[in-house]
Design a protein around this motif. Structure first.
Motif, PDB file in Angstrom:
ATOM      1  N   ASP A  26      -5.771   5.618 -10.705  1.00 53.64           N
ATOM      2  CA  ASP A  26      -5.766   4.274 -10.504  1.00 53.64           C
ATOM      3  C   ASP A  26      -6.836   3.548 -10.775  1.00 53.64           C
ATOM      4  O   ASP A  26      -7.045   2.551 -11.417  1.00 53.64           O
ATOM      5  CB  ASP A  26      -4.897   3.818  -9.544  1.00 53.64           C
ATOM      6  CG  ASP A  26      -4.157   2.699  -9.779  1.00 53.64           C
ATOM      7  OD1 ASP A  26      -3.429   2.223 -10.637  1.00 53.64           O
ATOM      8  OD2 ASP A  26      -4.380   1.371  -9.106  1.00 53.64           O
ATOM      9  N   ARG A  32      -4.436   7.502  -6.525  1.00 50.90           N
ATOM     10  CA  ARG A  32      -5.550   6.406  -5.983  1.00 50.90           C
ATOM     11  C   ARG A  32      -6.800   6.576  -7.076  1.00 50.90           C
ATOM     12  O   ARG A  32      -7.581   5.693  -7.633  1.00 50.90           O
ATOM     13  CB  ARG A  32      -5.848   6.812  -4.775  1.00 50.90           C
ATOM     14  CG  ARG A  32      -4.838   6.116  -3.941  1.00 50.90           C
ATOM     15  CD  ARG A  32      -5.637   5.641  -2.552  1.00 50.90           C
ATOM     16  NE  ARG A  32      -4.797   5.531  -1.346  1.00 50.90           N
ATOM     17  CZ  ARG A  32      -5.049   5.076  -0.263  1.00 50.90           C
ATOM     18  NH1 ARG A  32      -6.503   4.800   0.025  1.00 50.90           N
ATOM     19  NH2 ARG A  32      -4.169   4.968   0.558  1.00 50.90           N
ATOM     20  N   ILE A  45       2.614   3.254  -2.186  1.00 55.80           N
ATOM     21  CA  ILE A  45       2.593   4.514  -2.781  1.00 55.80           C
ATOM     22  C   ILE A  45       1.757   5.573  -1.950  1.00 55.80           C
ATOM     23  O   ILE A  45       1.992   6.848  -2.141  1.00 55.80           O
ATOM     24  CB  ILE A  45       2.100   4.254  -4.160  1.00 55.80           C
ATOM     25  CG1 ILE A  45       2.379   2.931  -4.516  1.00 55.80           C
ATOM     26  CG2 ILE A  45       2.718   5.390  -4.904  1.00 55.80           C
ATOM     27  CD1 ILE A  45       2.277   2.755  -6.090  1.00 55.80           C
ATOM     28  N   THR A  46       0.782   5.124  -1.292  1.00 57.61           N
ATOM     29  CA  THR A  46      -0.094   5.990  -0.435  1.00 57.61           C
ATOM     30  C   THR A  46       0.501   6.301   0.810  1.00 57.61           C
ATOM     31  O   THR A  46      -0.106   7.167   1.452  1.00 57.61           O
ATOM     32  CB  THR A  46      -1.526   5.427  -0.432  1.00 57.61           C
ATOM     33  OG1 THR A  46      -1.249   4.458   0.389  1.00 57.61           O
ATOM     34  CG2 THR A  46      -1.873   4.827  -1.700  1.00 57.61           C
ATOM     35  N   ARG A  71      -8.019   1.269 -13.643  1.00 59.25           N
ATOM     36  CA  ARG A  71      -8.004  -0.412 -13.678  1.00 59.25           C
ATOM     37  C   ARG A  71      -9.274  -0.537 -14.091  1.00 59.25           C
ATOM     38  O   ARG A  71      -9.520  -1.865 -14.938  1.00 59.25           O
ATOM     39  CB  ARG A  71      -8.134  -0.639 -12.206  1.00 59.25           C
ATOM     40  CG  ARG A  71      -7.893  -1.954 -11.786  1.00 59.25           C
ATOM     41  CD  ARG A  71      -7.865  -2.159 -10.442  1.00 59.25           C
ATOM     42  NE  ARG A  71      -6.855  -1.456  -9.873  1.00 59.25           N
ATOM     43  CZ  ARG A  71      -5.435  -1.977  -9.986  1.00 59.25           C
ATOM     44  NH1 ARG A  71      -5.185  -3.024 -10.805  1.00 59.25           N
ATOM     45  NH2 ARG A  71      -4.682  -1.187  -9.421  1.00 59.25           N
ATOM     46  N   PRO A 128       2.900   8.242   3.205  1.00 62.65           N
ATOM     47  CA  PRO A 128       3.625   9.552   3.019  1.00 62.65           C
ATOM     48  C   PRO A 128       4.998   9.409   3.137  1.00 62.65           C
ATOM     49  O   PRO A 128       5.635   9.990   2.199  1.00 62.65           O
ATOM     50  CB  PRO A 128       3.182  10.428   4.186  1.00 62.65           C
ATOM     51  CG  PRO A 128       2.635   9.580   5.260  1.00 62.65           C
ATOM     52  CD  PRO A 128       1.996   8.396   4.445  1.00 62.65           C
ATOM     53  N   THR A 141       0.202  -0.868  -6.898  1.00 63.10           N
ATOM     54  CA  THR A 141       0.018  -1.182  -5.361  1.00 63.10           C
ATOM     55  C   THR A 141      -1.213  -2.326  -5.410  1.00 63.10           C
ATOM     56  O   THR A 141      -2.035  -2.263  -6.202  1.00 63.10           O
ATOM     57  CB  THR A 141      -0.725   0.090  -4.880  1.00 63.10           C
ATOM     58  OG1 THR A 141      -0.019   1.417  -5.143  1.00 63.10           O
ATOM     59  CG2 THR A 141      -1.087   0.136  -3.268  1.00 63.10           C
ATOM     60  N   ILE A 147       4.181  12.638  -6.368  1.00 62.68           N
ATOM     61  CA  ILE A 147       4.052  11.109  -5.761  1.00 62.68           C
ATOM     62  C   ILE A 147       4.657  11.346  -4.456  1.00 62.68           C
ATOM     63  O   ILE A 147       4.446  10.458  -3.630  1.00 62.68           O
ATOM     64  CB  ILE A 147       4.905  10.615  -6.689  1.00 62.68           C
ATOM     65  CG1 ILE A 147       4.790  10.837  -7.901  1.00 62.68           C
ATOM     66  CG2 ILE A 147       4.379   9.032  -6.405  1.00 62.68           C
ATOM     67  CD1 ILE A 147       5.468   9.573  -8.808  1.00 62.68           C
ATOM     68  N   THR A 148       5.745  12.427  -4.170  1.00 61.77           N
ATOM     69  CA  THR A 148       6.313  12.477  -2.849  1.00 61.77           C
ATOM     70  C   THR A 148       5.239  13.051  -1.731  1.00 61.77           C
ATOM     71  O   THR A 148       5.729  13.335  -0.814  1.00 61.77           O
ATOM     72  CB  THR A 148       7.488  13.037  -2.833  1.00 61.77           C
ATOM     73  OG1 THR A 148       7.386  14.365  -3.083  1.00 61.77           O
ATOM     74  CG2 THR A 148       8.248  12.364  -4.007  1.00 61.77           C
ATOM     75  N   SER A 149       4.472  13.581  -2.290  1.00 58.36           N
ATOM     76  CA  SER A 149       3.362  14.328  -1.201  1.00 58.36           C
ATOM     77  C   SER A 149       2.466  13.559  -0.508  1.00 58.36           C
ATOM     78  O   SER A 149       1.867  12.704  -1.064  1.00 58.36           O
ATOM     79  CB  SER A 149       2.774  15.688  -1.968  1.00 58.36           C
ATOM     80  OG  SER A 149       1.546  15.727  -1.412  1.00 58.36           O
ATOM     81  N   PRO A 150       2.279  13.549   0.756  1.00 57.81           N
ATOM     82  CA  PRO A 150       1.460  12.734   1.363  1.00 57.81           C
ATOM     83  C   PRO A 150      -0.025  12.422   0.970  1.00 57.81           C
ATOM     84  O   PRO A 150      -0.307  11.492   0.652  1.00 57.81           O
ATOM     85  CB  PRO A 150       1.393  13.187   3.096  1.00 57.81           C
ATOM     86  CG  PRO A 150       2.063  14.409   2.684  1.00 57.81           C
ATOM     87  CD  PRO A 150       2.866  14.627   1.544  1.00 57.81           C
ATOM     88  N   PHE A 151      -0.705  13.572   0.988  1.00 58.55           N
ATOM     89  CA  PHE A 151      -1.961  13.418   0.761  1.00 58.55           C
ATOM     90  C   PHE A 151      -2.359  13.698  -0.624  1.00 58.55           C
ATOM     91  O   PHE A 151      -3.470  13.200  -1.179  1.00 58.55           O
ATOM     92  CB  PHE A 151      -2.826  14.319   1.454  1.00 58.55           C
ATOM     93  CG  PHE A 151      -2.693  15.971   1.089  1.00 58.55           C
ATOM     94  CD1 PHE A 151      -3.648  16.618   1.128  1.00 58.55           C
ATOM     95  CD2 PHE A 151      -1.488  16.472   1.148  1.00 58.55           C
ATOM     96  CE1 PHE A 151      -3.372  18.139   0.864  1.00 58.55           C
ATOM     97  CE2 PHE A 151      -1.240  17.557   0.934  1.00 58.55           C
ATOM     98  CZ  PHE A 151      -2.372  18.477   0.751  1.00 58.55           C
ATOM     99  N   ASP A 163      -3.478  12.569   8.595  1.00 60.83           N
ATOM    100  CA  ASP A 163      -2.427  12.666   9.981  1.00 60.83           C
ATOM    101  C   ASP A 163      -2.647  13.686  10.990  1.00 60.83           C
ATOM    102  O   ASP A 163      -2.531  13.304  12.204  1.00 60.83           O
ATOM    103  CB  ASP A 163      -1.070  12.747   9.371  1.00 60.83           C
ATOM    104  CG  ASP A 163      -0.707  11.453   8.742  1.00 60.83           C
ATOM    105  OD1 ASP A 163      -1.356  10.380   8.698  1.00 60.83           O
ATOM    106  OD2 ASP A 163       0.467  11.198   8.245  1.00 60.83           O
ATOM    107  N   ASP A 177       0.770  -1.329  -0.129  1.00 62.66           N
ATOM    108  CA  ASP A 177      -0.023   0.035   0.035  1.00 62.66           C
ATOM    109  C   ASP A 177       0.808   1.001   0.025  1.00 62.66           C
ATOM    110  O   ASP A 177       0.505   2.126   0.384  1.00 62.66           O
ATOM    111  CB  ASP A 177      -0.941   0.171   1.412  1.00 62.66           C
ATOM    112  CG  ASP A 177      -2.166   0.800   0.934  1.00 62.66           C
ATOM    113  OD1 ASP A 177      -2.430   0.953   0.051  1.00 62.66           O
ATOM    114  OD2 ASP A 177      -2.688   1.124   2.085  1.00 62.66           O
ATOM    115  N   THR A 223       7.170   6.911   0.537  1.00 63.48           N
ATOM    116  CA  THR A 223       7.565   7.372  -1.160  1.00 63.48           C
ATOM    117  C   THR A 223       8.993   7.656  -0.984  1.00 63.48           C
ATOM    118  O   THR A 223       9.566   7.639  -2.299  1.00 63.48           O
ATOM    119  CB  THR A 223       6.685   8.743  -1.346  1.00 63.48           C
ATOM    120  OG1 THR A 223       7.126   9.781  -0.450  1.00 63.48           O
ATOM    121  CG2 THR A 223       5.328   8.382  -1.299  1.00 63.48           C
ATOM    122  N   THR A 260      -1.119  12.129  -2.981  1.00 66.57           N
ATOM    123  CA  THR A 260      -1.407  10.639  -3.441  1.00 66.57           C
ATOM    124  C   THR A 260      -2.631   9.800  -3.916  1.00 66.57           C
ATOM    125  O   THR A 260      -2.654   9.243  -4.682  1.00 66.57           O
ATOM    126  CB  THR A 260      -0.511   9.408  -2.720  1.00 66.57           C
ATOM    127  OG1 THR A 260      -1.390   9.759  -1.401  1.00 66.57           O
ATOM    128  CG2 THR A 260       0.969   9.635  -2.381  1.00 66.57           C
TER     129      THR A 260
END
Lengths: 334, 334
Positions: B85, B82, A72-73, B89, A75, A99, B72-76, B284, A70, A78, B78
């Motif tokens: 994706d 999702r 990539i999600t 999918r 924080p 993922t 991609i490196t930012s926490p929320f 968080d 899980d 990454t 992401t």
DNA sequence: CCGGTTTGGGTTATCGATTACCCGAACTCC
DNA sequence: GGAGTTCGGGTAATCGATAACCCAAACCGG
């Protein structure tokens, strides 16, 4: 639709192979004039290499597949991708992450990734744990990141939890602290190992380990809205009890956040009355607390980089477990 | 190395086309016995479709390319991935993300992605802003997420900042608050727009907008270690001044975190004395504060999902700017 | 001036999956 | 019982890049 080598060749009046040589084969011998003419036409047509076509001969796409629970999600995890990516880029490869996202069937996800014919595949977990790969996946997955394969068939890169706990505990002791408590997270592999390191450092320092409390905070304490009261309760009990701690080691930065709040409410100053230290270095939290938190940073980026190096190296690597060192981030809470 | 249709065909004693039909062409007519035999052999050989080969005929890989400034490196943020994706999918596609990561040349990164022949490409920004794509990228990028293209050439999906501020302000007013202040973030497009919504709601409610302070917190206040003192200073000044606020709207959850700390130190209770509300829903933080923070959640996942739908839809979409609604997350700070 | 070598570049097969087209056998219907 | 239909499946071309192999012209030394 998109321009191909053939299109360029036709316009330039040469063969495809010559165009291919001009664009990619740096060492191919050819007249400079020809090369320049081809480059110009390519740029005019907006030519972009078709990696899928190239991969037909090569046998694989210039990709490193990443299957993550899980990840990539998450924080701060990454960082693993960053590490992978920077190493992959040096080899002109890209990282292709997929993922699980709740799907149970790891095998199916692995197959989904394999359809793209990546050069190699890594498996990463969001938090340090043991993972059982399905039958046959052992040959497919080249390295495990932040987790170890249950059967020990695959090379695994994990954080050296015990070593980190040992180091930070020693650091607290060297800072003159003599009564340490560890407010740990229950039910986690990382927590167990950290506890081991904590105890070992105490024993080595000749501090009577028996009197040093190790408190497992209930997991709910960390993730539910009621957290503050539980951690606060533990902190209050510790400070009220015999041999009150002058240093609190926390299971992770979130626990430390709760501990800060509890200490504030109890009128204790950090670090004057009580030093606080922790694990993870979840920057959002650790650097934002007042005072900023001293914490052991997880070697996520290092794991990513090492994973890529291993996957791309040609010589085979034995399926051992490698423990990677944390990095201490000294701030002002000790 | 890996088994191909040809291998299966040879073993099964049929032609490749029959194998292809059995494995993929659900509607292809063929004897059930033949199909089953082929499926069995395929499974025995561990056959995995080679998407690169398929893409040669199709013209594209089943990929949605995502070029992100640092996303991609930012926490929320992401959440955007999702959303993308999950929508991708459904169409049996995958998301292939590539981060700028400090690289200036967006064109080069776009080309890097295009080499993989994605079906479509989205561009995403970490925070709401205006982005100038390089020449010619307008035809390549199908949708902008969390940012708007400078020339208005590309369909853009952005959060409805003004609407969200208007909604949360109305909510505060309906909760009986009469003296509102907005501790905003300076220099951000989002901040400007939110301020507009804040003012509009006040005016509509007949509250004298002139007396409602809108304080820009210095950006440094948010990201440096010294933050607490600056935000705390603003909060103290507000409560000390004339018409002290009974509600504080914060530029984002981090500011709210500082505000909480300041209010605690000043002995004010939340929400009894002062209500606090904010933007982002950085889980968080927002759900961990005490009391949990009421905040307007950014429509990141929605943007991702909509982006995928747009990219995969066949009918063309005009290059407009679509403002997507935030979702209010009611907790206990109001 | 001649045989050998380098230079510059062409031919063609190949990777794996798809697909337009073709074909023979069995079956159906009047 | 002959003509159309359906069924089951084969042939071969194709996508774009690469690479093994080939070839002609120029050049070189003696």
């Amino acid at each position: 639709m998109a321009a191909s080598l053939n299109d360029i060749a036709r316009i330039a009046g040469v063969s495809v192979k010559t165009v291919s040589g001009a664009l990619h084969g740096g060492s191919a011998r050819m007249a400079e004039a020809t090369r320049e003419r081809i480059l110009e036409i390519a740029s005019e047509l907006g030519y972009v290499t078709n990696l899928a076509a190239r991969s037909m001969r090569q046998g694989w796409m210039p990709l490193i597949g990443l299957v993550a629970d899980d990840l990539i999600t998450s924080p701060f995890a990454t960082e693993i991708i960053r590490g992978l990516d920077s190493a992959a880029r040096s080899a002109d490869m890209a990282v292709f992450a997929m993922t699980l996202g709740g799907r149970r069937d790891v095998g199916a996800v692995l197959e989904e990734v394999r359809r793209f014919r990546p050069r190699a595949i890594a498996y990463a977990a969001m938090y340090h744990k043991t993972v059982a790969l399905p039958e046959g996946a052992g040959d497919v997955v080249g390295v495990m990141i932040n987790c170890q394969e249950a059967q020990g068939r695959v090379l695994s890169l994990v954080p050296d939890e015990e070593g980190a706990a040992h180091e930070i505990t020693r650091y607290l002791i060297e800072a003159g602290r003599r009564s340490l408590a560890f407010i740990n997270l229950p039910g986690l592999l990382a927590g167990e190992l950290r506890e081991k390191g904590f105890r070992r450092a105490l024993t080595e320092a000749g501090l009577n380990e028996g009197t040093m409390p190790v408190l497992p905070a209930v997991r709910r304490a960390i993730y539910s809205d009621r957290a503050p009261s539980l951690v606060a309760h533990h902190v209050a009990a510790l400070l009220d009890g015999p041999n009150p701690p002058d240093a609190l080691l926390c299971g992770n930065d979130r626990v430390a956040m709760e501990v800060y709040a509890a200490l504030h409410r109890l009128g204790r100053r950090i670090p004057d009355d009580v030093a606080v230290a922790s694990f993870d270095n979840q920057v959002d939290i650790a650097s934002r607390l007042d005072p900023p938190l001293t914490t052991m940073a997880l070697p996520h980026r290092l794991m990513g980089r090492m994973a890529a190096d291993i996957l791309l190296s040609t010589d085979p690597v034995p399926p051992e477990v490698r423990r990677l060192p944390f990095q201490m981030v000294e701030r002002r809470s000790v």
